[in-house]
Write a protein that holds these residues in place. Structure first.
Motif, PDB file in Angstrom:
ATOM      1  N   ALA A 231       0.828  -1.208   0.000  1.00 52.17           N
ATOM      2  CA  ALA A 231       0.000   0.000   0.000  1.00 52.17           C
ATOM      3  C   ALA A 231       0.858   1.252   0.000  1.00 52.17           C
ATOM      4  N   ARG A 232       1.904   1.266   0.798  1.00 55.81           N
ATOM      5  CA  ARG A 232       2.799   2.428   0.857  1.00 55.81           C
ATOM      6  C   ARG A 232       3.423   2.694  -0.512  1.00 55.81           C
ATOM      7  N   SER A 233       3.919   1.649  -1.159  1.00 53.71           N
ATOM      8  CA  SER A 233       4.550   1.805  -2.474  1.00 53.71           C
ATOM      9  C   SER A 233       3.552   2.335  -3.505  1.00 53.71           C
ATOM     10  N   TYR A 234       2.313   1.859  -3.428  1.00 51.62           N
ATOM     11  CA  TYR A 234       1.294   2.277  -4.389  1.00 51.62           C
ATOM     12  C   TYR A 234       0.932   3.750  -4.203  1.00 51.62           C
ATOM     13  N   VAL A 235       0.809   4.181  -2.950  1.00 54.70           N
ATOM     14  CA  VAL A 235       0.476   5.581  -2.675  1.00 54.70           C
ATOM     15  C   VAL A 235       1.574   6.506  -3.175  1.00 54.70           C
ATOM     16  N   ILE A 236       2.828   6.162  -2.903  1.00 51.85           N
ATOM     17  CA  ILE A 236       3.957   6.999  -3.332  1.00 51.85           C
ATOM     18  C   ILE A 236       4.046   7.051  -4.853  1.00 51.85           C
ATOM     19  N   HIS A 260      -8.571  -2.516   6.900  1.00 53.26           N
ATOM     20  CA  HIS A 260      -8.655  -1.813   8.182  1.00 53.26           C
ATOM     21  C   HIS A 260      -7.924  -2.602   9.266  1.00 53.26           C
ATOM     22  N   HIS A 261      -8.204  -3.904   9.355  1.00 50.45           N
ATOM     23  CA  HIS A 261      -7.568  -4.718  10.386  1.00 50.45           C
ATOM     24  C   HIS A 261      -6.052  -4.794  10.196  1.00 50.45           C
ATOM     25  N   ALA A 262      -5.602  -4.884   8.947  1.00 44.49           N
ATOM     26  CA  ALA A 262      -4.164  -4.958   8.687  1.00 44.49           C
ATOM     27  C   ALA A 262      -3.448  -3.713   9.196  1.00 44.49           C
ATOM     28  N   PHE A 263      -4.000  -2.542   8.901  1.00 44.73           N
ATOM     29  CA  PHE A 263      -3.338  -1.301   9.298  1.00 44.73           C
ATOM     30  C   PHE A 263      -3.424  -1.047  10.800  1.00 44.73           C
ATOM     31  N   ILE A 264      -4.537  -1.396  11.401  1.00 48.70           N
ATOM     32  CA  ILE A 264      -4.661  -1.243  12.850  1.00 48.70           C
ATOM     33  C   ILE A 264      -3.666  -2.169  13.563  1.00 48.70           C
ATOM     34  N   ASN A 265      -3.556  -3.407  13.099  1.00 52.98           N
ATOM     35  CA  ASN A 265      -2.679  -4.379  13.761  1.00 52.98           C
ATOM     36  C   ASN A 265      -1.203  -4.060  13.567  1.00 52.98           C
ATOM     37  N   VAL A 266      -0.832  -3.575  12.387  1.00 53.78           N
ATOM     38  CA  VAL A 266       0.587  -3.342  12.095  1.00 53.78           C
ATOM     39  C   VAL A 266       1.046  -1.956  12.546  1.00 53.78           C
ATOM     40  N   ILE A 269      -2.948   2.614  13.226  1.00 55.70           N
ATOM     41  CA  ILE A 269      -3.762   3.685  12.645  1.00 55.70           C
ATOM     42  C   ILE A 269      -4.616   3.081  11.544  1.00 55.70           C
ATOM     43  N   ASN A 270      -5.737   3.760  11.210  1.00 53.53           N
ATOM     44  CA  ASN A 270      -6.599   3.216  10.163  1.00 53.53           C
ATOM     45  C   ASN A 270      -6.070   3.586   8.780  1.00 53.53           C
ATOM     46  N   ILE A 271      -6.661   2.991   7.750  1.00 54.94           N
ATOM     47  CA  ILE A 271      -6.166   3.146   6.394  1.00 54.94           C
ATOM     48  C   ILE A 271      -6.278   4.590   5.902  1.00 54.94           C
ATOM     49  N   THR A 272      -7.347   5.290   6.267  1.00 57.36           N
ATOM     50  CA  THR A 272      -7.512   6.686   5.833  1.00 57.36           C
ATOM     51  C   THR A 272      -6.405   7.563   6.410  1.00 57.36           C
ATOM     52  N   THR A 273      -6.119   7.378   7.684  1.00 57.54           N
ATOM     53  CA  THR A 273      -5.037   8.147   8.326  1.00 57.54           C
ATOM     54  C   THR A 273      -3.697   7.804   7.693  1.00 57.54           C
ATOM     55  N   PHE A 274      -3.477   6.525   7.404  1.00 57.40           N
ATOM     56  CA  PHE A 274      -2.224   6.104   6.769  1.00 57.40           C
ATOM     57  C   PHE A 274      -2.024   6.803   5.428  1.00 57.40           C
ATOM     58  N   LEU A 275      -3.064   6.827   4.607  1.00 51.70           N
ATOM     59  CA  LEU A 275      -2.955   7.469   3.299  1.00 51.70           C
ATOM     60  C   LEU A 275      -2.557   8.945   3.451  1.00 51.70           C
TER      61      LEU A 275
END
Length: 342
Positions: A231-236, A260-266, A269-275
């Motif tokens: 996800a990080r690579s795709y956003v960049i 959602h669960h992946a980002f909270i667990n790792v 933070i939620n996916i929207t905040t991560f983006l």
């Protein structure tokens, strides 16, 4: 908080060929400050960042103490063909090293050429040594007739007995304290060799003392970490046309719930905040190397922020300062560096 860390960006750093003492107030700058490491930091908690690195390099070995005050997701690689071994000096809850929960008496390791994924807690100080594989393999064979790789491959963050962890912690602290106060130690080959052998012996003892307790599986966390990295690579890669949660879900072939669960667990933070955080870090990195021709709005727009008031609010909330403050500090620092150069 009175951290004792240097807050002024213009404060000179103490660095020579062998010993470095560096204080930082920016996660991006901190990531670039550790000698011989390639690092990328994503700040996860909100507020001003504080960091400090005390580092010494001698021959086949590097020893450092890293302090970070803010939760950060680190993706990093140490020098090639080396073993990485360390122990926390202090740590608050919710730190994860290679998917393993970090405790104060954890022995933290990386195999040669393995990429590190470290989610730091809100406050973290770790003591780490990076040792050339050939040098450490030879030392372990000569001194104890053991192979290092099977020892270091057992777990990335396994429990040490308390006394063994404290012994290792004190030894690394003592080495760093000595070389920081008396860097001329490294001018003499005999004392430099003695330091290296002391660290290698202590590191080998720590590896051999590691607990044999049954380890919990980390398969789920490993899969979720891989999702976060994709996800990080795709956003960049799509910074000028930031993907929505729906688009990212489609790209990763996952449900929104699963994301959602992946980002909270790792990352916690939620996916929207991560983006948003990935894009804010992209802006910050560009502001830190901006030229007089660059504008805040131009850089922000390039990373998909179209409402400057909202962007400024997000930026200040995460980094503890406004975009203009970052740009002003960058400009002042460049002027000071230019005067010193001349």
């Amino acid at each position: 908080m009175n951290s004792g860390l240097i807050q002024d960006r213009e404060t000179p750093r103490r660095r020579n060929e062998r010993v470095s003492i560096i204080s930082t107030n920016d996660a991006c700058e901190h990531a670039a400050s550790l000698r011989d490491w390639s690092q990328d930091y994503l700040q996860l908690s909100q507020g001003a960042f504080e960091g400090e690195i005390i580092e010494a390099t001698v021959g086949p070995m590097q020893v450092f103490k890293e302090t970070i005050r803010q939760s950060v997701d680190e993706k990093a690689s140490p020098r090639c063909d080396s073993y990485t071994i360390g122990v926390p000096a202090s740590v608050t809850p919710n730190g994860y090293w290679q998917g393993r929960h970090l405790e104060r008496d954890s022995l933290i390791t990386l195999c040669p050429n393995e990429e590190l994924h470290f989610r730091t807690p809100m406050e973290s100080t770790i003591l780490v040594t990076v040792i050339d594989c050939n040098a450490f393999d030879s030392f372990a064979q000569d001194s104890a007739a053991v192979d290092v790789l099977p020892l270091i491959s057992k777990s990335h963050a396994a429990a040490l007995p308390g006394d063994a962890a404290q012994t290792y912690r004190v030894m690394l602290e003592t080495v760093l304290s000595s070389v920081a106060s008396t860097p001329e130690i490294f001018e003499h080959s005999a004392s430099a060799q003695s330091v290296a052998e002391t660290v290698m012996n202590a590191s080998l003892n720590a590896l051999r003392a590691r607990s044999q307790e049954t380890e919990s599986p980390r398969t789920s966390h490993s899969v979720q970490r891989a999702i976060v990295e994709r996800a990080r690579s795709y956003v960049i890669a799509n910074r000028e046309n930031p993907p929505t949660v729906a688009e990212l879900s489609s790209y990763l072939k996952m449900s929104r719930r699963g994301l959602h669960h992946a980002f909270i667990n790792v990352l916690g933070i939620n996916i929207t905040t991560f983006l948003r955080y990935v894009r804010l870090h992209g802006v910050r990195k560009e502001l830190l190397r901006a030229t007089p021709e660059d504008s805040i709005s131009g850089i922000a727009c390039k990373w998909g922020f179209w409402h400057m008031g909202m962007f400024s609010s997000y930026y200040k909330c995460l980094f503890g300062e406004t975009p203009s403050s970052t740009l002003r500090r960058t400009s002042n620092f460049s002027k000071v560096a230019s005067r010193r150069h001349h």
